[in-house]
Motif scaffolding. Structure first.
Motif, PDB file in Angstrom:
ATOM      1  N   UNK A   8     -12.913  37.809  -7.519  1.00 48.31           N
ATOM      2  CA  UNK A   8     -12.774  39.219  -7.165  1.00 48.31           C
ATOM      3  C   UNK A   8     -13.780  39.541  -6.068  1.00 48.31           C
ATOM      4  N   UNK A   9     -13.322  40.047  -4.902  1.00 44.45           N
ATOM      5  CA  UNK A   9     -14.270  40.350  -3.818  1.00 44.45           C
ATOM      6  C   UNK A   9     -15.431  41.227  -4.301  1.00 44.45           C
ATOM      7  N   UNK A  10     -16.636  40.879  -3.852  1.00 42.38           N
ATOM      8  CA  UNK A  10     -17.836  41.634  -4.237  1.00 42.38           C
ATOM      9  C   UNK A  10     -17.811  43.027  -3.632  1.00 42.38           C
ATOM     10  N   UNK A  11     -18.376  43.972  -4.385  1.00 37.54           N
ATOM     11  CA  UNK A  11     -18.625  45.292  -3.816  1.00 37.54           C
ATOM     12  C   UNK A  11     -20.101  45.336  -3.394  1.00 37.54           C
ATOM     13  N   UNK A  12     -20.544  46.440  -2.794  1.00 35.15           N
ATOM     14  CA  UNK A  12     -21.903  46.541  -2.254  1.00 35.15           C
ATOM     15  C   UNK A  12     -22.968  46.371  -3.338  1.00 35.15           C
ATOM     16  N   UNK A  64     -17.266  36.277  -0.266  1.00 31.81           N
ATOM     17  CA  UNK A  64     -18.161  36.470  -1.409  1.00 31.81           C
ATOM     18  C   UNK A  64     -17.382  37.103  -2.545  1.00 31.81           C
ATOM     19  N   UNK A  65     -17.402  36.435  -3.699  1.00 27.51           N
ATOM     20  CA  UNK A  65     -16.624  36.881  -4.844  1.00 27.51           C
ATOM     21  C   UNK A  65     -17.454  36.865  -6.115  1.00 27.51           C
ATOM     22  N   UNK A  66     -17.092  37.755  -7.020  1.00 31.10           N
ATOM     23  CA  UNK A  66     -17.602  37.693  -8.381  1.00 31.10           C
ATOM     24  C   UNK A  66     -16.605  36.838  -9.164  1.00 31.10           C
ATOM     25  N   UNK A  67     -17.109  36.122 -10.171  1.00 32.01           N
ATOM     26  CA  UNK A  67     -16.239  35.350 -11.049  1.00 32.01           C
ATOM     27  C   UNK A  67     -15.874  36.257 -12.221  1.00 32.01           C
ATOM     28  N   UNK A  68     -14.592  36.504 -12.363  1.00 33.18           N
ATOM     29  CA  UNK A  68     -14.109  37.324 -13.473  1.00 33.18           C
ATOM     30  C   UNK A  68     -13.460  36.391 -14.484  1.00 33.18           C
ATOM     31  N   UNK A  69     -14.066  36.314 -15.665  1.00 39.86           N
ATOM     32  CA  UNK A  69     -13.599  35.394 -16.697  1.00 39.86           C
ATOM     33  C   UNK A  69     -12.808  36.139 -17.759  1.00 39.86           C
ATOM     34  N   UNK A  70     -11.617  35.626 -18.032  1.00 36.56           N
ATOM     35  CA  UNK A  70     -10.805  36.127 -19.140  1.00 36.56           C
ATOM     36  C   UNK A  70     -10.653  34.987 -20.132  1.00 36.56           C
ATOM     37  N   UNK A  71     -11.146  35.215 -21.339  1.00 33.28           N
ATOM     38  CA  UNK A  71     -11.158  34.162 -22.354  1.00 33.28           C
ATOM     39  C   UNK A  71      -9.835  33.931 -23.039  1.00 33.28           C
ATOM     40  N   UNK A  72      -8.895  34.846 -22.897  1.00 33.18           N
ATOM     41  CA  UNK A  72      -7.601  34.683 -23.542  1.00 33.18           C
ATOM     42  C   UNK A  72      -6.874  36.006 -23.636  1.00 33.18           C
ATOM     43  N   UNK A  73      -5.715  35.972 -24.257  1.00 34.62           N
ATOM     44  CA  UNK A  73      -4.882  37.166 -24.387  1.00 34.62           C
ATOM     45  C   UNK A  73      -5.630  38.275 -25.109  1.00 34.62           C
ATOM     46  N   UNK A  74      -5.550  39.473 -24.566  1.00 31.85           N
ATOM     47  CA  UNK A  74      -6.151  40.632 -25.203  1.00 31.85           C
ATOM     48  C   UNK A  74      -7.636  40.807 -24.944  1.00 31.85           C
ATOM     49  N   UNK A  75      -8.276  39.848 -24.283  1.00 32.44           N
ATOM     50  CA  UNK A  75      -9.702  39.964 -23.985  1.00 32.44           C
ATOM     51  C   UNK A  75      -9.903  40.616 -22.632  1.00 32.44           C
ATOM     52  N   UNK A  76     -10.849  41.543 -22.560  1.00 33.57           N
ATOM     53  CA  UNK A  76     -11.172  42.171 -21.280  1.00 33.57           C
ATOM     54  C   UNK A  76     -11.904  41.178 -20.394  1.00 33.57           C
ATOM     55  N   UNK A  77     -11.595  41.167 -19.097  1.00 38.27           N
ATOM     56  CA  UNK A  77     -12.307  40.265 -18.177  1.00 38.27           C
ATOM     57  C   UNK A  77     -13.801  40.616 -18.121  1.00 38.27           C
ATOM     58  N   UNK A  78     -14.626  39.582 -17.963  1.00 33.57           N
ATOM     59  CA  UNK A  78     -16.076  39.760 -17.911  1.00 33.57           C
ATOM     60  C   UNK A  78     -16.613  39.107 -16.642  1.00 33.57           C
ATOM     61  N   UNK A  79     -17.665  39.697 -16.080  1.00 32.43           N
ATOM     62  CA  UNK A  79     -18.328  39.105 -14.923  1.00 32.43           C
ATOM     63  C   UNK A  79     -19.111  37.889 -15.400  1.00 32.43           C
TER      64      UNK A  79
END
Length: 163
Positions: A8-12, A64-79
């Motif tokens: 995910x593209x980084x913000x400021x 430049x990107x943040x890594x957005x991790x989704x652990x599985x179905x129904x889980x909210x993505x985390x930085x």
């Protein structure tokens, strides 16, 4: 290894955190490698950033990107970390060069490094790159393992010995 990584593209605000952490980590790596002294490392790291990211987040060819991790179905993505690579014109076409990658400590050991390298490959391909290069410090065994596992091969070795 379950779940997936999205770039995910980084913000400021994220860029500010990235720059602070990346500068400190880079200075520490150079100290560990014996390239810079403790005294000179912070300033040398800043100079390096000024060279590679002269317009910071808006530097052309810098991705430049943040890594957005989704652990599985129904889980909210985390930085879960960040990644920075540049794309330049090489002899064989466009080339990506990985300048920094970090999976936060709390996400280590879950295969996210390998997932991130796969996401990098997809993104670089989308941007027209035909090759990805990187530098890794010899003492960074964890990174060496991830890169080898991801299909990278050694193209150059620099060595030294304390005498």
């Amino acid at each position: 290894m379950s779940g997936f990584i999205r770039l995910v593209p980084m913000n400021a605000e994220q860029y500010e955190r990235f720059e602070q952490r990346s500068l400190a980590d880079y200075a520490e790596e150079k100290i560990q490698a014996g390239t810079w002294t403790v005294e000179e490392a912070p300033e040398r790291a800043k100079e390096s950033f000024a060279t590679y990211l002269p317009q910071r987040l808006d530097t052309p060819h810098a991705h430049l990107y943040m890594l957005e991790y989704s652990g599985g179905a129904g889980q909210n993505p985390e930085e879960a970390g960040y990644i920075w690579f540049n794309i330049t014109e090489g002899t064989q076409g466009k080339e990506a060069f990985l300048l920094d990658i970090l999976v936060y400590d709390s996400y280590q050991g879950r295969g996210l490094g390998t997932l991130t390298m796969g996401a990098l490959e997809q993104e670089a391909r989308k941007l027209g790159a035909v090759r990805i290069g990187l530098h890794v410090f010899g003492h960074n065994e964890r990174a060496l393992h991830v890169y080898r596992k991801s299909g990278y091969r050694v193209t150059d070795i620099q060595m030294s010995k304390e005498i």
